[in-house]
Design an enzyme around this catalytic site. Structure first.
Site, PDB file in Angstrom:
ATOM      1  N   ASP A 266      75.663  71.166  34.514  1.00 31.25           N
ATOM      2  CA  ASP A 266      76.698  70.231  34.692  1.00 31.25           C
ATOM      3  C   ASP A 266      76.395  68.993  35.558  1.00 31.25           C
ATOM      4  OD1 ASP A 266      76.220  71.924  36.932  1.00 31.25           O
ATOM      5  OD2 ASP A 266      78.586  72.503  36.767  1.00 31.25           O
TER       6      ASP A 266
ATOM      7  N   LYS B   8      78.417  82.570  39.680  1.00 29.51           N
ATOM      8  CA  LYS B   8      79.707  82.378  39.558  1.00 29.51           C
ATOM      9  C   LYS B   8      80.142  83.606  38.893  1.00 29.51           C
ATOM     10  CE  LYS B   8      78.548  77.374  38.624  1.00 29.51           C
ATOM     11  NZ  LYS B   8      78.538  76.350  37.487  1.00 29.51           N
TER      12      LYS B   8
END
Length: 843
Positions: free
Chosen positions: A508, A475
């Site tokens: 997550d 990311k």
């Protein structure tokens, strides 16, 4: 030099002429093709030879062309591709006949095209309802003509059984059924208006009827575009499939099948064999002149006029979307292909779980040391840090037990600047610590020592719940000095002075599963579909080679974004996927994520639009600097364009901002591109999730799986069609399962708090056990004292004077030796075995 250039040009021209020579058919060859076609036409008309004829010659039950006396108001549907038109046609007669038409074009989403027949016709009727509202004609009962551009067996003017879908349609429970009846049933279900369906025709018949209104001599309808077909008025006496000999009937030839019996192999070139269909040549008029001249040469006794159907069936939008379907064919998967991808991912999962195969596996299947989902007993006051992108959240989570278990959360979002994302690890974690201090100050809890859960959404190897070694950044994060290090240690070092301590670190997906597990204890899968994508699930410990123990379960973080990094998915990756990868920060890595996640979806669409514009298929070939700029077309634009009502308006707004001045056809085409790209993402996620669900089912040895999938992520939540596409495909791929998809309303931070609550409770239990067992622990000095006392008692027990009062009695047994291994008879020896009997005097 000039002579050399001229010679080279002459040589090149000769090569071109030689290559194209096979395409040039002589008059003799054309006459042969004409004769063969005539034979096939007659075979299609005859009852005995019709079943094996390549040209099917289907009766249409249209007995005549317009004669100019027609008048009135009619409703027309035109379905032949991924969009369709609804029209009101007003025909007036008098001194000058006139036809006025009002129409709207509606898109058919990919999931409708490939869903059920009921869903398809319900969608069509919904669009008719919208059009009638738009025209203020809801209460008017109109005759309806249905242009349905797919092969049908007709038994009447208003009866047509679908033979087979083409052009990308795969709606189930339609083939072999009367599509007019299906439309009527859908109108009944909606119960808002009534229509009189009087005719069903295909596009060639519609074209013939349109032109015949202008010229009553028109008796042939020809489509020469993305596909090709022809119809004509045949004498009834020649149509053996229909009773009656008088008059004429229009026959739909379906001549695209001509040659399927190899009777034109002699004129096909090697290029024809390489191409799976014809292509459009927009803007060239020499043909969609040559046609007219050749027809007149082959039929010298016939006077033929060609009339262009200005508003024929399909128009430009249908042609463009048909081209798109072919252009992006590689992005559309059959269920068979998706099941194959499921099997590939299942193998990768098994490789990741195996001790021997894990080091080379692309799907790492990382143990998380989370051993259960919430059970309802969690309580306390916690802090949760949620770091997974350019913004991160800090939450205070209070879990209480009054009348029922409740969760209160307060949170704040902090920005992580680019220079920190790409700076040093110490700067990154110092920044997190500063933000944590600010949050604690605002919450007035800086003096409290609260347990902290850390959601860290990057691939990590765990050796326990509060230890996580970063494997690689994703990311766009590139903070130095962190990969290969324990992020919990780095963060604890930075926040040490804040008086808090990290109890648990999760990613997550685990946080999402735990959040949803708090609400539904059947939740055993967590998925993120947003900027990035990943999944976790509860695996049996006996299958996890990297962790000791066989009893119970543990949550596994699949890190499925790397699926395909070993070339497993090369056969389904497109040129646009490869271009995305080349321009990324981590070429060759996270290939599955680049095919499906929100970070790359908008860019993927932009690359497709640029290429199509370069080839003249969009925007009249215009390419603006904005369209060429990376990042200008975002995933949020894909979501906006795919909205059912305002999607085309949004497409025009977005494309106008990119400077391309789109036509209505351009907007429809772009909407269709977005649908194909996002549908591919949902299909691929469904396939990998399907592999996880089948593994859970096998682990439980159950004939049917009942489970809940916790899910989060901006793409899943914001895209108007994504969730429905995903759910339908999963249920189709794993029919032996009942899956509930539960949206994580509060993100993964609440889940981190749940894990922290569990870890905190476990720590309390461990401490209580330690306190209970503390009195059983003896120091070295105490053990030496016990040794000394025992030696005294042994001596007392051996001594005749003290044996009677000794607690350790040291009783003789008269066994005088142990075996010596010789096998000889036992003989007495001058030693005795002493039996110790320990007393109870408290020593």
């Amino acid at each position: 030099m000039v002579t050399a250039v001229a010679q080279r040009l002459a040589s090149q021209r000769k090569e071109i002429d030689d290559t194209l020579a096979t395409f040039a058919l002589s008059p003799t060859q054309l006459q042969e093709v004409k004769a063969k076609m005539r034979v096939e036409l007659e075979r299609g008309l005859k009852k005995d030879t019709h079943p094996t004829a390549s040209v099917k010659m289907l009766p249409t039950y249209v007995y005549r062309t317009p004669d100019g006396t027609e008048r009135g108001k009619y409703l027309a549907l035109d379905l032949g591709g991924t969009n369709f038109r609804v029209l009101v046609v007003k025909i007036r007669t008098g001194m000058r006949n006139s036809v006025r038409m009002y129409n709207k074009i509606y898109a058919i989403p990919l999931e409708i095209m490939q869903g059920t027949g009921e869903e398809l016709f319900d969608h069509i009727v919904q669009c008719i309802s919208d059009f009638l509202d738009y025209m203020g004609m809801k209460n008017t009962r109109l005759p309806l003509g249905f242009t349905f551009s797919f092969p049908c067996n007709q038994t009447g003017i208003d009866k047509g059984d679908l033979v087979s879908w083409t052009k990308g349609f795969k709606a189930t429970d339609c083939e072999g059924y009367d599509v007019v009846d299906m439309l009527r049933e859908a109108i009944k279900r909606r119960n808002e208006f009534d229509l009189d369906i009087v005719a069903i025709v295909n596009d060639t018949v519609g074209t013939m009827m349109t032109c015949a209104y202008e010229d009553p001599k028109c008796q042939i309808g020809l489509i020469a575009g993305t596909g090709s077909n022809v119809c004509y008025m045949e004498e009834m006496k020649n149509i053996e499939l229909v009773e009656g000999d008088e008059g004429q009937m229009c026959v739909n030839t379906e001549w695209g099948g001509f040659g399927e019996n190899d009777n034109i192999e002699d004129i096909r070139t090697r290029y024809d064999r390489e191409v799976d269909g014809g292509s459009l040549n927009p803007g060239k008029q020499s043909f969609s002149t040559i046609l007219k001249d050749t027809v007149r040469e082959l039929a010298p006794n016939c006077k033929v006029d060609f009339i262009l159907s200005e508003d024929g069936s399909g128009k430009g939008a249908a042609l463009i979307t048909a081209v798109i379907d072919k252009y992006l064919y590689a992005m559309r998967f059959s269920d068979e292909t998706l099941r194959d991808i499921m099997a590939r991912f299942r193998r990768e999962m098994e490789n990741g779980l195996g001790g021997d195969t894990n080091p080379t596996a692309t799907v790492k299947m990382l143990p998380t040391f989370v051993r259960s989902i919430p059970d309802g007993s969690e309580k306390g006051d916690f802090i949760a840090l949620d770091l997974g992108g350019s913004n991160f959240r800090i939450l205070r989570v209070k879990v209480s037990h009054e009348k029922k278990q409740t969760v209160q959360m307060e949170s704040q979002i902090y920005e992580t600047p680019e220079d920190i994302i790409h700076g040093s690890g110490s700067r990154l974690f110092d920044h997190v610590a500063e933000c944590l201090g600010d949050f604690m100050e605002k919450q007035k809890i800086k003096d409290k020592k609260l347990p902290v859960g850390f959601t860290f959404s990057f691939p990590c190897a765990h050796s326990k719940l509060d230890e996580a070694v970063l494997l690689t950044w994703t990311k766009r994060f590139k903070a130095s000095g962190v990969e290969g290090m324990d992020v919990v240690k780095l963060l604890n070092k930075a926040i040490k002075k804040r008086g808090v301590n990290i109890m648990a670190v999760v990613n997550d997906t685990v946080g999402t599963m735990m959040t949803c597990g708090f609400d539904d204890q059947r939740c055993e899968v967590g998925i993120i579909i947003g900027t990035g994508t990943n999944a976790c699930y509860m695996e049996e410990l006996r299958h996890i080679d990297m962790v000791e123990g066989d009893e119970g379960r543990m949550c596994i973080n699949t890190e499925w974004g790397a699926f395909g990094d070993d070339g497993t998915l090369e056969d389904i990756r497109t040129e646009f996927d490869r271009e995305i990868d080349r321009g990324s920060l981590n070429p060759g890595k996270q290939l599955f994520e680049k095919m499906v996640s929100g970070m790359y979806m908008g860019e993927l669409v932009r690359l497709i639009l640029v290429k199509m514009a370069k080839e003249g298929l969009l925007f009249e070939g215009r390419i603006t600097p904005e369209l060429l700029t990376k990042g200008k077309f975002e995933t949020k634009h894909v979501s906006a364009i795919e909205k059912s009502k305002e999607g085309l308006t949004k497409a025009k707004e977005i494309l106008t901002r990119l400077g391309v001045e789109p036509s209505e056809d351009d907007c429809i085409a772009v909407q269709h591109v977005c649908a194909i790209v996002s549908f591919r993402s949902a299909n691929l996620i469904a396939a990998t999730l399907g592999a996880i669900l089948t593994r859970l089912k096998d682990n439980k040895n159950s004939p049917r799986l009942r489970t809940t999938v916790g899910i989060d992520g901006s793409l899943y939540k914001m895209h108007p069609q994504y969730s429905r596409r995903l759910h339908k495909t999963v249920r189709r791929l794993v029919p032996e399962s009942d899956v509930r998809f539960l949206l994580s309303e509060s993100g993964s931070g609440k889940g981190a708090a749940m894990v922290t609550a569990w870890a905190s409770r476990l720590a309390d239990q461990t401490r209580q056990i330690a306190e209970t067992l503390a009195e059983f622990r003896l120091t070295k000095e105490q053990l030496l004292e016990v040794k000394k006392r025992m030696r005294t008692e042994i001596q007392n027990g051996l001594s005749k004077n003290t044996q009677s009062t000794a607690t350790v009695k040291m009783l003789p047994t008269y066994v005088r030796s142990t075996p010596d291994g010789t096998g000889k008879r036992f003989t007495a020896r001058p030693t005795q075995c002493i039996f110790l009997k320990i007393g109870k005097d408290g020593q």
